[in-house]
Design a protein around this motif. Structure first.
Motif, PDB file in Angstrom:
ATOM      1  N   GLU A  35       0.827  -1.200   0.000  1.00 49.62           N
ATOM      2  CA  GLU A  35       0.000   0.000   0.000  1.00 49.62           C
ATOM      3  C   GLU A  35       0.867   1.258   0.000  1.00 49.62           C
ATOM      4  O   GLU A  35       0.533   2.261  -0.645  1.00 49.62           O
ATOM      5  N   TYR A  36       1.980   1.180   0.711  1.00 48.90           N
ATOM      6  CA  TYR A  36       2.912   2.316   0.742  1.00 48.90           C
ATOM      7  C   TYR A  36       3.455   2.593  -0.662  1.00 48.90           C
ATOM      8  O   TYR A  36       3.571   3.752  -1.078  1.00 48.90           O
ATOM      9  N   GLY A  37       3.759   1.528  -1.390  1.00 53.85           N
ATOM     10  CA  GLY A  37       4.226   1.693  -2.762  1.00 53.85           C
ATOM     11  C   GLY A  37       3.169   2.339  -3.642  1.00 53.85           C
ATOM     12  O   GLY A  37       3.484   3.177  -4.494  1.00 53.85           O
ATOM     13  N   ARG A  38       1.901   1.964  -3.423  1.00 55.03           N
ATOM     14  CA  ARG A  38       0.818   2.590  -4.189  1.00 55.03           C
ATOM     15  C   ARG A  38       0.721   4.078  -3.864  1.00 55.03           C
ATOM     16  O   ARG A  38       0.481   4.908  -4.753  1.00 55.03           O
ATOM     17  N   GLN A  39       0.891   4.419  -2.597  1.00 56.47           N
ATOM     18  CA  GLN A  39       0.829   5.829  -2.206  1.00 56.47           C
ATOM     19  C   GLN A  39       1.978   6.631  -2.833  1.00 56.47           C
ATOM     20  O   GLN A  39       1.775   7.762  -3.285  1.00 56.47           O
ATOM     21  N   VAL A  40       3.156   6.037  -2.850  1.00 55.71           N
ATOM     22  CA  VAL A  40       4.299   6.708  -3.477  1.00 55.71           C
ATOM     23  C   VAL A  40       4.032   6.915  -4.969  1.00 55.71           C
ATOM     24  O   VAL A  40       4.285   7.988  -5.521  1.00 55.71           O
ATOM     25  N   TRP A  41       3.528   5.868  -5.639  1.00 53.85           N
ATOM     26  CA  TRP A  41       3.220   5.980  -7.068  1.00 53.85           C
ATOM     27  C   TRP A  41       2.162   7.052  -7.315  1.00 53.85           C
ATOM     28  O   TRP A  41       2.218   7.782  -8.316  1.00 53.85           O
ATOM     29  N   GLY A  42       1.212   7.183  -6.400  1.00 48.91           N
ATOM     30  CA  GLY A  42       0.191   8.206  -6.537  1.00 48.91           C
ATOM     31  C   GLY A  42       0.741   9.616  -6.422  1.00 48.91           C
ATOM     32  O   GLY A  42       0.106  10.580  -6.877  1.00 48.91           O
ATOM     33  N   ARG A  43       1.933   9.757  -5.819  1.00 48.97           N
ATOM     34  CA  ARG A  43       2.574  11.078  -5.697  1.00 48.97           C
ATOM     35  C   ARG A  43       3.659  11.289  -6.754  1.00 48.97           C
ATOM     36  O   ARG A  43       4.507  12.154  -6.607  1.00 48.97           O
ATOM     37  N   ARG A  44       3.626  10.499  -7.824  1.00 44.75           N
ATOM     38  CA  ARG A  44       4.702  10.550  -8.818  1.00 44.75           C
ATOM     39  C   ARG A  44       4.812  11.930  -9.480  1.00 44.75           C
ATOM     40  O   ARG A  44       5.919  12.376  -9.804  1.00 44.75           O
ATOM     41  N   HIS A  45       3.694  12.590  -9.685  1.00 49.47           N
ATOM     42  CA  HIS A  45       3.746  13.919 -10.306  1.00 49.47           C
ATOM     43  C   HIS A  45       4.377  14.936  -9.354  1.00 49.47           C
ATOM     44  O   HIS A  45       5.134  15.817  -9.786  1.00 49.47           O
ATOM     45  N   ALA A  49       7.823  17.018 -10.104  1.00 52.07           N
ATOM     46  CA  ALA A  49       7.824  18.480 -10.017  1.00 52.07           C
ATOM     47  C   ALA A  49       8.779  18.970  -8.945  1.00 52.07           C
ATOM     48  O   ALA A  49       9.501  19.966  -9.136  1.00 52.07           O
ATOM     49  N   TYR A  50       8.820  18.264  -7.809  1.00 50.20           N
ATOM     50  CA  TYR A  50       9.681  18.684  -6.710  1.00 50.20           C
ATOM     51  C   TYR A  50      11.155  18.531  -7.085  1.00 50.20           C
ATOM     52  O   TYR A  50      11.973  19.419  -6.809  1.00 50.20           O
ATOM     53  N   SER A  51      11.500  17.420  -7.725  1.00 49.96           N
ATOM     54  CA  SER A  51      12.899  17.199  -8.112  1.00 49.96           C
ATOM     55  C   SER A  51      13.347  18.222  -9.146  1.00 49.96           C
ATOM     56  O   SER A  51      14.475  18.727  -9.092  1.00 49.96           O
ATOM     57  N   THR A  52      12.463  18.563 -10.086  1.00 47.06           N
ATOM     58  CA  THR A  52      12.802  19.561 -11.104  1.00 47.06           C
ATOM     59  C   THR A  52      12.981  20.936 -10.482  1.00 47.06           C
ATOM     60  O   THR A  52      13.912  21.682 -10.835  1.00 47.06           O
ATOM     61  N   ALA A  53      12.087  21.279  -9.548  1.00 48.11           N
ATOM     62  CA  ALA A  53      12.190  22.578  -8.878  1.00 48.11           C
ATOM     63  C   ALA A  53      13.471  22.678  -8.064  1.00 48.11           C
ATOM     64  O   ALA A  53      14.146  23.715  -8.064  1.00 48.11           O
ATOM     65  N   LYS A  54      13.833  21.586  -7.377  1.00 52.86           N
ATOM     66  CA  LYS A  54      15.070  21.587  -6.585  1.00 52.86           C
ATOM     67  C   LYS A  54      16.297  21.713  -7.480  1.00 52.86           C
ATOM     68  O   LYS A  54      17.265  22.397  -7.139  1.00 52.86           O
ATOM     69  N   CYS A 138       9.015   9.831  -0.764  1.00 56.27           N
ATOM     70  CA  CYS A 138       9.038  10.775  -1.887  1.00 56.27           C
ATOM     71  C   CYS A 138      10.296  11.638  -1.847  1.00 56.27           C
ATOM     72  O   CYS A 138      10.800  12.037  -2.917  1.00 56.27           O
ATOM     73  N   MET A 139      10.801  11.926  -0.656  1.00 54.06           N
ATOM     74  CA  MET A 139      11.951  12.823  -0.533  1.00 54.06           C
ATOM     75  C   MET A 139      13.235  12.195  -1.084  1.00 54.06           C
ATOM     76  O   MET A 139      13.875  12.783  -1.966  1.00 54.06           O
ATOM     77  N   PRO A 140      13.674  11.022  -0.615  1.00 48.25           N
ATOM     78  CA  PRO A 140      14.895  10.439  -1.206  1.00 48.25           C
ATOM     79  C   PRO A 140      14.715  10.045  -2.665  1.00 48.25           C
ATOM     80  O   PRO A 140      15.672  10.117  -3.448  1.00 48.25           O
ATOM     81  N   ILE A 141      13.495   9.649  -3.065  1.00 48.19           N
ATOM     82  CA  ILE A 141      13.264   9.322  -4.470  1.00 48.19           C
ATOM     83  C   ILE A 141      13.408  10.580  -5.322  1.00 48.19           C
ATOM     84  O   ILE A 141      14.023  10.566  -6.403  1.00 48.19           O
ATOM     85  N   ALA A 142      12.855  11.697  -4.846  1.00 44.74           N
ATOM     86  CA  ALA A 142      12.959  12.958  -5.578  1.00 44.74           C
ATOM     87  C   ALA A 142      14.413  13.411  -5.687  1.00 44.74           C
ATOM     88  O   ALA A 142      14.833  13.935  -6.730  1.00 44.74           O
ATOM     89  N   SER A 143      15.192  13.209  -4.619  1.00 38.28           N
ATOM     90  CA  SER A 143      16.600  13.615  -4.663  1.00 38.28           C
ATOM     91  C   SER A 143      17.376  12.789  -5.684  1.00 38.28           C
ATOM     92  O   SER A 143      18.237  13.317  -6.401  1.00 38.28           O
ATOM     93  N   THR A 144      17.064  11.494  -5.789  1.00 35.18           N
ATOM     94  CA  THR A 144      17.723  10.649  -6.787  1.00 35.18           C
ATOM     95  C   THR A 144      17.287  11.031  -8.198  1.00 35.18           C
ATOM     96  O   THR A 144      18.108  11.066  -9.127  1.00 35.18           O
ATOM     97  N   LEU A 145      16.005  11.325  -8.356  1.00 32.84           N
ATOM     98  CA  LEU A 145      15.509  11.738  -9.669  1.00 32.84           C
ATOM     99  C   LEU A 145      16.149  13.056 -10.098  1.00 32.84           C
ATOM    100  O   LEU A 145      16.436  13.263 -11.278  1.00 32.84           O
ATOM    101  N   MET A 146      16.380  13.935  -9.137  1.00 33.79           N
ATOM    102  CA  MET A 146      17.061  15.191  -9.448  1.00 33.79           C
ATOM    103  C   MET A 146      18.455  14.929  -9.987  1.00 33.79           C
ATOM    104  O   MET A 146      18.888  15.537 -10.975  1.00 33.79           O
TER     105      MET A 146
END
Length: 298
Positions: A35-45, A49-54, A138-146
């Motif tokens: 379920e946690y994975g589903r929640q993370v996937w639901g915040r993919r946008h 956006a957060y990684s691009t802004a950072k 979402c935070m460490p995933i966004a940092s890696t995506l950045m």
């Protein structure tokens, strides 16, 4: 009166029994891993956006701006070329040392930045974490995506360097896609692992640059792996070749450099690349998930 009567019938129940009867749950309770994975996937946008802004904000105070995304690894490569290529003479045993070195520096910088930013992913975003409810992964995933976006931007420059040093454009360049995907999964797992540890031990962020530098020296960024493994005991050679950073750097060199033959790759390189990505990617996710309700507290 009926409502009062209904409550009266519940007066003998414990708080836990009352909560179960009326479907109440603990505030901030950790969901299941699936379920946690589903929640993370639901915040993919939001993650994108957060990684691009950072990334855009990273160099806003510098006059050259986003150019530093490329200038930083290039300057590092120039320093390593001066020290290791010219002064220590490691380039003598390596064909096309400039492309070999730049590939190693660019690829390792991706893992290095993912680890360093991942370590601070929770501590640097406490205000956001305490103000809003969302999966903290979402935070460490966004940092890696950045860092992946930064690498993709730099890969264009690396391609020019590789072609400019005489390497041909071959079908092996298509291997860039699976190599980047595997390394990205590995880096995400490491970032989530470090994010949990860094959230509890804030001083770790000060120590990590020294650990990362040691890891870089062991990863064949500016020396030929064969120059060590052929002289060292067999078990030492196996340990060196199992280094995940070395594995992804070697695969990237094999994809880009015609002067880097398959015989230069570590043994069982593709199975090890896949194994590292899955084990660390999934393991880091589970390790981070188990402390989900603790982030931002205290």
């Amino acid at each position: 009166m009926a409502g009062v009567t209904g409550l009266g019938h519940d007066s003998g129940l414990s708080p836990g029994e009352l909560a179960a009867k009326y479907g109440l749950t603990v505030s901030g309770k950790r969901p299941s891993a699936l379920e946690y994975g589903r929640q993370v996937w639901g915040r993919r946008h939001f993650i994108m956006a957060y990684s691009t802004a950072k990334l855009n904000a990273l160099y806003t105070t510098a006059k050259l701006g986003q150019i530093w995304q490329v200038m930083t690894p290039l300057l590092n490569a120039a320093v390593y070329y001066l020290i290791f290529g010219l002064l220590l003479g490691t380039k003598r045993d390596i064909p096309n040392f400039i492309a070999y070195l730049c590939t190693g520096v660019f690829v390792f910088a991706f893992t290095q930045s993912a680890v360093l930013f991942g370590t601070r992913a929770i501590a640097d975003n406490l205000g956001l974490i305490r103000a809003l409810h969302f999966p903290r992964a979402c935070m460490p995933i966004a940092s890696t995506l950045m860092q992946l976006q930064q690498l993709l931007f730099s890969m264009g420059v690396l391609g020019v360097i590789v072609l400019g040093t005489g390497e041909p454009l071959t079908m092996r360049w298509l291997l860039l896609v699976p190599v980047l995907l595997l390394q990205s999964l590995f880096n995400t797992g490491v970032a989530m692992f470090m994010a949990r540890v860094g959230a509890k031990t804030t001083d770790l962020a000060q120590l990590m640059p020294f650990i990362i530098r040691t890891w870089m020296y062991m990863s064949g960024v500016f020396w030929a792996v064969s120059s060590i493994t052929t002289k060292a005991p067999h078990w030492v050679g196996l340990l060196i070749e199992a280094n995940p950073a070395l594995i992804y750097i070697s695969l990237m060199r094999f994809a880009l450099l015609d002067s880097y033959p398959a015989s230069s790759l570590p043994q069982h390189v593709w199975p090890m690349a896949i194994a590292w990505a899955i084990v660390i990617g999934v393991g880091g996710y589970l390790f981070f998930w188990k402390a989900e309700e603790e982030y931002g507290r205290g």
